[in-house]
Design an enzyme around this catalytic site. Structure first.
Site, short mmCIF file in Angstrom:
data_model
loop_
_atom_site.label_atom_id
_atom_site.label_comp_id
_atom_site.label_asym_id
_atom_site.label_seq_id
_atom_site.Cartn_x
_atom_site.Cartn_y
_atom_site.Cartn_z
CB SER A 63 -1.08 0.03 1.07
OG SER A 63 -2.09 -0.93 0.77
CG HIS A 68 3.45 14.77 5.21
ND1 HIS A 68 3.57 15.05 3.87
CD2 HIS A 68 2.54 13.78 5.31
CE1 HIS A 68 2.74 14.27 3.19
NE2 HIS A 68 2.09 13.49 4.04
CB CYS A 83 -3.23 -4.40 1.63
SG CYS A 83 -2.02 -4.97 0.46
#
Lengths: 127, 127
Positions: A63, A68, A83
């Site tokens: 996935s 950030h 996943c």
């Protein structure tokens, strides 16, 4: 459908500004996190903002991961979604906390793919 | 620190398998979502899985968007994170639901950057 996977969000505070403003350091943290979660990186995008801050997103076979950074606040917002049953997104997040030198973190895991699942944490941790 | 931004997760069900297995359709949905949230795409990574499924992640000037599809279940897991006050990540998510033809969705928004914030939705919607 079966559970699509586990999606973790982590907040990191107290990270050294110099570390989290350095794209190479943030990328190395991402790679360490991916290794900790036993995931596979397929491709990645990164950007260094002016005057400061780094974003890196990795597309995983399982996935994605995103990081950030806000060096001016010593703060990092990250998420890891894997996943299937075999990923370890919590381990990835805790590795980010370790490598980026966070003095405090909060982690929340939700299961994706279940009706009502967004509202319920399957794991919550802080430290 | 002030709020880092809003992070939305959306679950989509009932999406036509052909649409969500097509990388171009999923990319167009991403672009429509980014436009709806008044965000700016800086770079992107995409992958089509075998035998099916698409992942696309976009690095935004405002943070990121990710879309993961499971055509065999008509299911899509997406998230949109926009930093600052001006992004509209909920609008992005609802645009994904519209463009990808979901018959049902669940949306949850959390504020990033607040101690305790991961546990509390600031918006929840289903339809």
């Amino acid at each position: 459908m079966p559970t699509a996977g586990r999606h973790c969000m982590i907040e990191l505070w107290g990270c050294p500004a110099r570390a989290i403003d350095d794209p190479q350091t943030v990328r190395e943290a991402m790679l360490a996190a991916i290794a900790a979660s036993k995931s596979t990186l397929l491709s990645e995008c990164a950007h260094r903002f002016a005057p400061q801050g780094v974003t890196i997103v990795g597309l995983l076979a399982e996935s994605h991961i995103s990081i950030h950074t806000w060096p001016e606040h010593g703060y990092v917002a990250a998420d890891v979604f894997t996943c299937g049953e075999h990923g370890e997104p919590e381990a990835a997040c805790l590795e980010l906390a370790r490598v980026l030198g966070a003095t405090r973190h909060e982690l929340r895991t939700i299961e994706r793919g279940h009706p009502g699942g967004l509202a319920h944490a399957v794991a919550e941790r802080s430290g």
